[in-house]
Design a protein around this motif. Sequence first.
Motif: not given
Length: 249
Positions: A174-184
């Motif tokens: 699994v290749r995500p791009d720039t990871l960020i934090n979200e609640k939902d």
Amino acid sequence: MAVLILGATGATGQLVVKDLLSSNQSVIALVRSPNLPPHPNLEQIQGTVLTLSEAKLIKILARVECIASCLGHNLTFKGIYGQPRMLVRDSIMQICQLERLIRKTLTRRKPLRIILMSSSGSQNLDLAEPISKSQKMALAIIRCLVPPHLDNERAANYLRCEIKNDYQLKWIIVRPDTLINEKDISNYALHASPERSAIFDPGTTSRINVANFMARLTREDYLFDYWEGKMPVIYNCQTQESLDLEERF
């Protein structure tokens, strides 16, 4: 059988554990310290793939049919440049090698499934993904200066090449791009290859979306079968036109 989580106390790993438990799945988590919230379906085992004895790891692997790895390096000088430099690659290699030993004494009902979190900067060489000369140069520099990126690439290439013809081991990277934090959890799009430059025009992917996709791969056979042996790139998306690919099934 249980799902084994590697990197279970990391920012994304904790979210994978939470998603699995919310679906009433049994989870075995390898942790440096057992500080995840207690849950009747959660077993925390202190240690890592590289520190536990082979005998103990074999006993753990015999109890699972799926492994989700969210392993990564701590963003400190020691975490980036210290040992083990190839944490992810070496952990995946150990898992695969021990799995082959297990087969000599245990007949699995299903092949072992491995879901590995990597990054969009790690190319799928099976598809000869086109990248610009400037990105090639940037990646060459990053490989030299940032060992975790090289670790991700080598872990992915190990699965692609070394177990390519081993039909008792199935994998998805699994290749995500720039990871960020979200609640939902939000809408996310899945692509066979990056839709944008991971270096010069990166997209964003929330950790909770990555966790949701990885957790779904452990329990939704049709979704795993579709992406098996592939390296899907996951992006957050804002429009209904590019909802996650599995909705087309």
